[in-house]
Each structure stands twice: as C-alpha cells, then as structure tokens.
Design a protein around this motif. Sequence first.
Motif, PDB file in Angstrom:
ATOM      1  N   ARG A  92       4.719   6.054  11.136  1.00 23.57           N
ATOM      2  CA  ARG A  92       5.051   5.656  12.549  1.00 23.57           C
ATOM      3  C   ARG A  92       6.577   5.521  12.668  1.00 23.57           C
ATOM      4  N   ILE A  93       7.021   6.208  13.631  1.00 23.00           N
ATOM      5  CA  ILE A  93       8.560   5.871  14.002  1.00 23.00           C
ATOM      6  C   ILE A  93       8.966   5.400  15.458  1.00 23.00           C
ATOM      7  N   LEU A  94       9.369   4.113  15.555  1.00 23.60           N
ATOM      8  CA  LEU A  94       9.461   3.465  16.746  1.00 23.60           C
ATOM      9  C   LEU A  94      11.082   3.434  16.845  1.00 23.60           C
ATOM     10  N   SER A  95      11.474   3.862  17.948  1.00 24.59           N
ATOM     11  CA  SER A  95      13.136   3.798  17.831  1.00 24.59           C
ATOM     12  C   SER A  95      13.500   3.603  19.242  1.00 24.59           C
ATOM     13  N   SER A  96      14.560   2.665  19.475  1.00 24.02           N
ATOM     14  CA  SER A  96      15.023   2.367  20.690  1.00 24.02           C
ATOM     15  C   SER A  96      16.748   2.317  20.621  1.00 24.02           C
ATOM     16  N   LYS A  97      17.312   2.153  21.729  1.00 22.07           N
ATOM     17  CA  LYS A  97      18.623   1.789  21.558  1.00 22.07           C
ATOM     18  C   LYS A  97      19.192   0.635  20.639  1.00 22.07           C
ATOM     19  N   SER A  98      18.241  -0.153  20.252  1.00 21.25           N
ATOM     20  CA  SER A  98      18.486  -1.195  19.605  1.00 21.25           C
ATOM     21  C   SER A  98      18.389  -1.143  18.085  1.00 21.25           C
ATOM     22  N   GLY A  99      17.807  -0.161  17.802  1.00 21.89           N
ATOM     23  CA  GLY A  99      17.273   0.114  16.482  1.00 21.89           C
ATOM     24  C   GLY A  99      16.193   1.042  16.156  1.00 21.89           C
ATOM     25  N   THR A 100      15.859   1.304  14.907  1.00 18.82           N
ATOM     26  CA  THR A 100      14.709   2.092  14.406  1.00 18.82           C
ATOM     27  C   THR A 100      13.697   1.518  13.640  1.00 18.82           C
ATOM     28  N   VAL A 101      12.506   1.837  13.634  1.00 19.38           N
ATOM     29  CA  VAL A 101      11.467   1.025  12.704  1.00 19.38           C
ATOM     30  C   VAL A 101      10.710   2.392  12.073  1.00 19.38           C
ATOM     31  N   ILE A 102      10.821   2.632  10.705  1.00 22.24           N
ATOM     32  CA  ILE A 102       9.997   3.356  10.343  1.00 22.24           C
ATOM     33  C   ILE A 102       8.893   2.930   9.211  1.00 22.24           C
ATOM     34  N   GLU A 103       7.706   3.117   9.671  1.00 18.58           N
ATOM     35  CA  GLU A 103       6.611   2.625   9.105  1.00 18.58           C
ATOM     36  C   GLU A 103       5.769   3.694   8.288  1.00 18.58           C
ATOM     37  N   ALA A 104       5.628   3.460   7.027  1.00 23.10           N
ATOM     38  CA  ALA A 104       4.850   4.712   6.119  1.00 23.10           C
ATOM     39  C   ALA A 104       3.707   3.744   5.598  1.00 23.10           C
ATOM     40  N   GLN A 105       2.414   4.187   5.585  1.00 23.23           N
ATOM     41  CA  GLN A 105       1.100   3.310   5.132  1.00 23.23           C
ATOM     42  C   GLN A 105       0.373   4.581   4.214  1.00 23.23           C
ATOM     43  N   ILE A 106       0.281   4.226   3.239  1.00 18.42           N
ATOM     44  CA  ILE A 106      -0.864   4.814   2.146  1.00 18.42           C
ATOM     45  C   ILE A 106      -2.128   4.039   2.177  1.00 18.42           C
ATOM     46  N   PRO A 107      -3.095   4.801   2.067  1.00 17.81           N
ATOM     47  CA  PRO A 107      -4.502   4.550   2.044  1.00 17.81           C
ATOM     48  C   PRO A 107      -4.906   3.492   0.591  1.00 17.81           C
ATOM     49  N   LEU A 108      -6.012   2.958   0.681  1.00 17.87           N
ATOM     50  CA  LEU A 108      -6.305   2.183  -0.383  1.00 17.87           C
ATOM     51  C   LEU A 108      -6.590   2.873  -1.686  1.00 17.87           C
ATOM     52  N   SER A 109      -7.000   4.095  -1.305  1.00 16.48           N
ATOM     53  CA  SER A 109      -7.271   4.915  -2.472  1.00 16.48           C
ATOM     54  C   SER A 109      -6.261   5.567  -3.452  1.00 16.48           C
ATOM     55  N   HIS A 110      -5.087   4.942  -2.935  1.00 21.11           N
ATOM     56  CA  HIS A 110      -3.576   5.573  -3.638  1.00 21.11           C
ATOM     57  C   HIS A 110      -3.137   4.027  -4.696  1.00 21.11           C
ATOM     58  N   LEU A 111      -4.211   2.804  -4.448  1.00 20.60           N
ATOM     59  CA  LEU A 111      -3.657   1.673  -5.167  1.00 20.60           C
ATOM     60  C   LEU A 111      -4.914   1.506  -6.350  1.00 20.60           C
ATOM     61  N   LEU A 112      -4.175   1.366  -7.445  1.00 18.23           N
ATOM     62  CA  LEU A 112      -5.173   1.239  -8.521  1.00 18.23           C
ATOM     63  C   LEU A 112      -5.604  -0.166  -8.659  1.00 18.23           C
ATOM     64  N   PRO A 113      -6.981  -0.021  -9.321  1.00 23.78           N
ATOM     65  CA  PRO A 113      -7.458  -1.649  -9.426  1.00 23.78           C
ATOM     66  C   PRO A 113      -6.627  -2.354 -10.272  1.00 23.78           C
ATOM     67  N   PRO A 114      -6.719  -3.809 -10.285  1.00 21.18           N
ATOM     68  CA  PRO A 114      -5.622  -4.666 -11.021  1.00 21.18           C
ATOM     69  C   PRO A 114      -5.909  -4.045 -12.718  1.00 21.18           C
ATOM     70  N   GLU A 115      -6.890  -4.120 -13.233  1.00 21.79           N
ATOM     71  CA  GLU A 115      -7.181  -3.633 -14.560  1.00 21.79           C
ATOM     72  C   GLU A 115      -6.442  -2.511 -15.145  1.00 21.79           C
ATOM     73  N   GLU A 116      -6.373  -1.317 -13.964  1.00 23.80           N
ATOM     74  CA  GLU A 116      -5.984  -0.194 -14.211  1.00 23.80           C
ATOM     75  C   GLU A 116      -4.522   0.073 -14.045  1.00 23.80           C
ATOM     76  N   ALA A 117      -3.825  -0.921 -13.698  1.00 22.68           N
ATOM     77  CA  ALA A 117      -2.436  -0.738 -13.305  1.00 22.68           C
ATOM     78  C   ALA A 117      -1.574  -0.580 -14.612  1.00 22.68           C
ATOM     79  N   ALA A 118      -0.503   0.393 -14.447  1.00 19.94           N
ATOM     80  CA  ALA A 118       0.193   0.870 -15.552  1.00 19.94           C
ATOM     81  C   ALA A 118       1.097  -0.354 -16.188  1.00 19.94           C
ATOM     82  N   PRO A 119       0.798  -0.523 -17.364  1.00 17.76           N
ATOM     83  CA  PRO A 119       1.751  -1.591 -17.996  1.00 17.76           C
ATOM     84  C   PRO A 119       3.079  -1.373 -18.114  1.00 17.76           C
ATOM     85  N   THR A 120       3.996  -2.369 -17.813  1.00 21.25           N
ATOM     86  CA  THR A 120       5.324  -2.006 -17.713  1.00 21.25           C
ATOM     87  C   THR A 120       6.011  -2.374 -19.129  1.00 21.25           C
TER      88      THR A 120
END
Length: 478
Positions: A443-471
């Motif tokens: 979503r891109i919302l723009s006006s003379k006072s500024g711009t908002v860009i909002e990107a949302q990815i679905p839940l399928s691209h979030l790993l379960p907590p136990e599968e989260a990659a270790p740092t």
Amino acid sequence: MGTIIQNLRQSLRLSYGQKLFLLASVPLILACAAIAILVAYQSRMLAEREIRQLENELLEAKKQELRNYVTQARNGFYFIYGAAAPDDEAAKTQVAQILAAMIYGEDGSFFVYDYDGTNLVSPRRTDMIGRNWSGLTDSQGTPIVDPLIEIARQGSGYHSFLWPKPSTGEEAEMIAFVLGFQDWQWAVGTGVWIDDVLATVNASRAEVQARIRRTFLYIGGITLGALLVVFFSGLAMNLRERRLADAKLKELTQRVFDAQEDERRRVARELHDGISQILVGVKYALDITKRRLAQSDPRAMDTLDRGHEALSGAIQEVRRISRDLRPGVLDDLGLGPALKALIDDFEARTGIESTLETVVFRNRVDQEGRIALYRIAQEALTNIERHSGATEVIVDLRGHRRGATLRIEDNGRGIDPERVRGQRGIGLRNMQERMDQLGGSLRILSSKSGTVIEAQIPLSHLLPPEEAAPTSKAKASA
C-alpha cells in the motif's frame, strides 16, 4: 512396473487449459444429459397417456359397432323370437338361418351357442356347427365359449380372445359382444378383430420413439455446438493469454536486463567516483612518502598517515558497496539488525533524522521474506533521498497474526499521483512485484505532507518459533 505406472500418470496429467475445458464442459454435458432424460421421460409419459386414451376411444368405437350389429340383428328376427314358445324348434331354425345369412365385410358374421356350449350358428366355420365347444381356449389359454355363455346368462357383455381371421387364416385378437336369449338359452353374438387398432397404437408408439430419438439428437447437437463454442472460446482465450504472457515475459526479461545494466552502472560509478579516486590518492601518497624517505624528509610519516587514512576509507567504501549488494548482517543477524544498519548509514549519509521501531519476535521471517522487505526498505530510502525532500523518516517493523508488516513513513512532498495510481516507476514496480511473488500486499499512501509505504507478507513466510534460524553473533530482532 513402477516406471510404467509413473509414465501412465505423466500421460494422464492434465494441463491447466485442459482442466479449464473440463471444468466448463463436464457440467454442461451433465446438465444437457439430465435435460434430455427428463424431456424423454416426460414425453414418453405424456405420449403413453395419449396412446392409451386413443386405444380406449378406438376400442369403445369397436364395441359400439358390435352392439349396433347385434341390435340390428335382433331387430331383424325379434318378431319371431317374441312370438315363439321356448320349445318352438321351427322358430329356432328360422332365426338360425337368418343369423347364418348375416355375413358382413370380409370377416364379419354372427355366432350362436346354446347354454350347454353347442354351436348352432357359425357361417365362417361350418365345421364347428353341432359340436359342443365347452372348455375351448385360444393359443394363450384364454377361455372362449364358457365366458361367452356366462355373459349371455347375465344379459350381455364383451369378451376378448384370440381367433383366426377367415380372410388370412392367422390368429388375431377379437372383441366379441354377446346377448343372451334367455327363453331359448341362446348366446347370440358377433365379433370384430382389433388388429387395426393395435396397428394404430403400435404406429403411435413408434412415432413417439422416433420423436424422442429426434429430441435426443437435437439436444446432442446443441450440446456439441456448445462444447465447440466453449472449446474454441477457450482456445482463443488461451492463445490471447499466451500472447500476453509472452509479451509480459519479454517485458520482464528486458526489465531484468535493464536492472542489471543499471546496477552495473551504479557499481561502476561507485567504483570510479569513490574507490578509484581514493586509491589514486593512496598511490600518490605512497609515491610522495617513498621520495621523502629516500631524501630522509621528516614529513614522510605525515604523507604515510594520510595514505593510510585514505586506504581505510577505501576499505569502508568497499564494505558499503558490498553491503548494498548483499548485506551479510541480513543472513547473520536477521532483518531487524540489517534494517538498523541500513537506516544508520542512511542517516549518516543524508542527515535525515531516521528512526527504527520494531518488536522483537526473533529471527522468524524466512529468507524470501527477509530479502523482499529489506529491498523494499532500501528502495524506499533511496526514493526518499532522491525525491522527497523529507527531514524525518520512521521505519516500523512488527509481526502479527496475519504475518509481518514493514511501514516506512516520511514527511516529504509526496509522490506524483500518476505514479501512485498505476504509472509507477521501476522502483515502485519492483516493490509491488516482490510482494506479488510472496503473496503479500503493498500500500502506498501519499499526500503533500508525506508518504507512507506499507508492505505486508503473509503468515506463511513466518517460521514457527522452534524453526527460527539461530543467530551466529547475537539475538536477532526479526
């Protein structure tokens, strides 16, 4: 055996176009088949009622005809019967002669049986006269004489049975009307064959069957025509979609080439304007240092220090370019630290006040999601730097039940409305395509006072907590 089964499955696997054709044609065929069966059933039922009604009307006409024959015959000799005594043999002989002479048509005649079953009159079958035929049945076992006598005892009535036609000698169905003369105990009657009625009924049934077959043919033709329309329409749509897909593929390929060339030009410009200039300065500093050392000039250390500082700057520049191409922190620590490093570098380079707000939910975003959100943030910050004139940028990253959302807000002059409505530049198109590839939204919302860009990815691209990659170095933010 397994190879054969696998090859068979491969041969039976349908393409997307074939699936669409089946999806459109199978319900049509089933509907037409159901309509054809229903029409055929209704037509047969209606025709059968009409045929039965016609048969009843024809039989009633035959019965009325028989009644008229017997009534006329009775009127011809009733003056004799009415005046004679029950044992008047002369009167009986006279009446029998009158009935024997009443022959009509090719097959019509009268018959007389006494109540004991003896035939008294049979002009078409004289061999039957004088013999007792009680218990006589036709070829199907239907009693003939005994029912006629029983009907005559009760007054009058009709009886159906099979009887040979004199004109053809073949057995056919006959309807007989019999009238009882109670004083003489005679059963007097005549019969007509109804093979013409049966032929009419059979012809009507055959016509009904022909109509039903024609109806099936009509419905089949309509179904075939509809299937051909669906097939050719689908073929035309498939060809059109294929042409559009080919055009889009060519356009996408060209855009990939353009993006590659743009990236090469950018890297070349960075190398020429940044690293190349710095390395030239380092070379000059080393040359000067070399000459001063040869001359034992005490200023040699100063030029060596400047060369060392310039070399350190070149190293930083290489790291910056490498980070822009593929930030290592994105793989090592996750999306949150990578965005923090990107924003810090953006703020240091542009002087625009930049803030990152995020909620710690570990390294939960998968690789495709991390790359897409990072590139969108990178593209958005580049656009802000080049076009917005903003003085403040806020980047917000957080996970939720629907997935993860990256929100970038600035207080600049906004985006051209034409670019927001659809005529977007390469950067905005790249953002949208990255989200489309992941099944997300932009979503891109723009006006003379500024711009908002909002990107949302679905839940399928979030790993379960136990599968989260270790740092590898520290706990990641996202």
